[in-house]
Design a protein around this motif. Structure first.
Motif, PDB file in Angstrom:
ATOM      1  N   LEU A   1       0.776  -1.089  -0.100  1.00  0.00           N
ATOM      2  CA  LEU A   1      -0.043  -0.048   0.002  1.00  0.00           C
ATOM      3  C   LEU A   1       0.826   1.369  -0.095  1.00  0.00           C
ATOM      4  O   LEU A   1       0.792   2.161  -0.999  1.00  0.00           O
ATOM      5  CB  LEU A   1      -0.857   0.171   1.207  1.00  0.00           C
ATOM      6  CG  LEU A   1      -1.794   1.268   1.308  1.00  0.00           C
ATOM      7  CD1 LEU A   1      -2.714   1.460   0.208  1.00  0.00           C
ATOM      8  CD2 LEU A   1      -2.534   0.972   2.533  1.00  0.00           C
TER       9      LEU A   1
ATOM     10  N   GLY B   1       3.011   1.485  -3.343  1.00  0.00           N
ATOM     11  CA  GLY B   1       1.971   1.804  -4.378  1.00  0.00           C
ATOM     12  C   GLY B   1       1.581   3.296  -4.430  1.00  0.00           C
ATOM     13  O   GLY B   1       1.400   4.036  -5.301  1.00  0.00           O
ATOM     14  N   TRP B   2       1.089   3.885  -3.174  1.00  0.00           N
ATOM     15  CA  TRP B   2       0.926   5.056  -2.984  1.00  0.00           C
ATOM     16  C   TRP B   2       2.007   6.024  -3.473  1.00  0.00           C
ATOM     17  O   TRP B   2       1.715   7.057  -4.057  1.00  0.00           O
ATOM     18  CB  TRP B   2       0.410   5.337  -1.547  1.00  0.00           C
ATOM     19  CG  TRP B   2       0.007   6.558  -1.125  1.00  0.00           C
ATOM     20  CD1 TRP B   2      -1.216   7.343  -1.582  1.00  0.00           C
ATOM     21  CD2 TRP B   2       0.928   7.831  -0.713  1.00  0.00           C
ATOM     22  NE1 TRP B   2      -1.216   8.596  -1.184  1.00  0.00           N
ATOM     23  CE2 TRP B   2       0.040   8.842  -0.522  1.00  0.00           C
ATOM     24  CE3 TRP B   2       2.004   7.696  -0.261  1.00  0.00           C
ATOM     25  CZ2 TRP B   2       0.791  10.098  -0.076  1.00  0.00           C
ATOM     26  CZ3 TRP B   2       2.613   8.852   0.142  1.00  0.00           C
ATOM     27  CH2 TRP B   2       1.968  10.071   0.440  1.00  0.00           C
TER      28      TRP B   2
ATOM     29  N   GLY C   1       2.511   6.051  -7.008  1.00  0.00           N
ATOM     30  CA  GLY C   1       1.354   6.776  -7.892  1.00  0.00           C
ATOM     31  C   GLY C   1       1.389   8.186  -7.714  1.00  0.00           C
ATOM     32  O   GLY C   1       1.251   9.032  -8.506  1.00  0.00           O
ATOM     33  N   LYS C   2       2.127   8.820  -6.558  1.00  0.00           N
ATOM     34  CA  LYS C   2       2.388  10.167  -6.338  1.00  0.00           C
ATOM     35  C   LYS C   2       3.386  10.554  -7.054  1.00  0.00           C
ATOM     36  O   LYS C   2       3.322  11.605  -7.800  1.00  0.00           O
ATOM     37  CB  LYS C   2       2.649  10.543  -4.946  1.00  0.00           C
ATOM     38  CG  LYS C   2       1.486  10.384  -4.010  1.00  0.00           C
ATOM     39  CD  LYS C   2       0.329  11.433  -4.382  1.00  0.00           C
ATOM     40  CE  LYS C   2      -0.743  11.094  -3.327  1.00  0.00           C
ATOM     41  NZ  LYS C   2      -1.959  12.130  -3.653  1.00  0.00           N
TER      42      LYS C   2
ATOM     43  N   GLY D   1      -2.863   8.654  -6.762  1.00  0.00           N
ATOM     44  CA  GLY D   1      -2.898   7.058  -6.400  1.00  0.00           C
ATOM     45  C   GLY D   1      -4.062   6.476  -7.113  1.00  0.00           C
ATOM     46  O   GLY D   1      -4.680   7.117  -7.947  1.00  0.00           O
ATOM     47  N   PHE D   2      -4.132   5.244  -6.892  1.00  0.00           N
ATOM     48  CA  PHE D   2      -5.056   4.243  -7.589  1.00  0.00           C
ATOM     49  C   PHE D   2      -6.194   3.605  -6.789  1.00  0.00           C
ATOM     50  O   PHE D   2      -6.694   2.643  -7.181  1.00  0.00           O
ATOM     51  CB  PHE D   2      -4.286   3.111  -8.430  1.00  0.00           C
ATOM     52  CG  PHE D   2      -3.198   3.471  -9.395  1.00  0.00           C
ATOM     53  CD1 PHE D   2      -3.423   4.047 -10.597  1.00  0.00           C
ATOM     54  CD2 PHE D   2      -1.845   3.915  -9.030  1.00  0.00           C
ATOM     55  CE1 PHE D   2      -2.412   4.507 -11.558  1.00  0.00           C
ATOM     56  CE2 PHE D   2      -0.925   4.134  -9.766  1.00  0.00           C
ATOM     57  CZ  PHE D   2      -1.279   4.799 -11.236  1.00  0.00           C
TER      58      PHE D   2
ATOM     59  N   ASP E   1      -3.202   0.534  -5.197  1.00  0.00           N
ATOM     60  CA  ASP E   1      -1.885   0.872  -4.807  1.00  0.00           C
ATOM     61  C   ASP E   1      -1.356  -0.373  -4.208  1.00  0.00           C
ATOM     62  O   ASP E   1      -0.109  -0.654  -4.277  1.00  0.00           O
ATOM     63  CB  ASP E   1      -1.955   1.915  -3.618  1.00  0.00           C
ATOM     64  CG  ASP E   1      -2.382   3.224  -4.074  1.00  0.00           C
ATOM     65  OD1 ASP E   1      -2.290   3.553  -5.334  1.00  0.00           O
ATOM     66  OD2 ASP E   1      -2.825   4.293  -3.402  1.00  0.00           O
TER      67      ASP E   1
ATOM     68  N   GLY F   1       2.200  -1.892  -5.734  1.00  0.00           N
ATOM     69  CA  GLY F   1       3.416  -1.963  -4.721  1.00  0.00           C
ATOM     70  C   GLY F   1       3.773  -3.442  -4.371  1.00  0.00           C
ATOM     71  O   GLY F   1       5.148  -3.623  -4.408  1.00  0.00           O
TER      72      GLY F   1
ATOM     73  N   ALA G   1       8.566   0.715  -3.680  1.00  0.00           N
ATOM     74  CA  ALA G   1       8.515   2.041  -4.243  1.00  0.00           C
ATOM     75  C   ALA G   1       9.189   2.083  -5.709  1.00  0.00           C
ATOM     76  O   ALA G   1       8.508   2.518  -6.604  1.00  0.00           O
ATOM     77  CB  ALA G   1       8.524   3.012  -3.458  1.00  0.00           C
TER      78      ALA G   1
END
Length: 89
Positions: free
Chosen positions: A16, A19-20, A23-24, A30-31, A36, A40, A70
């Motif tokens: 999580l 992935g966050w 995404g940033k 994010g997704f 996320d 991840g 990440a």
């Protein structure tokens, strides 16, 4: 392979957060929680395969796993964006 409940929670948490972060950095947003986590976790697999082959070692612990995941997720998102855009980032 047996995964305990605690291990599963750690894997999901690392996925999580990684992935966050990815995404940033790559997309700017994010997704969602599930997206996320999936990005991840896939990023963690990419990093665990790629980094040893390149001789890269950050260290041990939860923070280094988040960093590894990440970076792997960022690589994944860049490749997906490259494929979708026809070669343009």
């Amino acid at each position: 392979m047996y995964i305990s409940g605690e291990s599963l929670i750690v894997i999901l948490f690392v996925g999580l957060v990684a992935g966050w972060l990815a995404g940033k950095i790559v997309r700017g947003a994010g997704f969602g929680i599930i997206g996320d986590i999936v990005i991840g976790i896939i990023g963690a697999f990419i990093a665990s395969w790629l980094f040893p082959r390149l001789g890269i070692h950050i260290g041990g612990g939860l923070i280094s796993e988040i960093i590894y995941s990440a970076i792997g997720a960022i690589i994944l998102l860049l490749v997906v964006r490259l494929i979708r855009s026809g070669g343009r980032l």
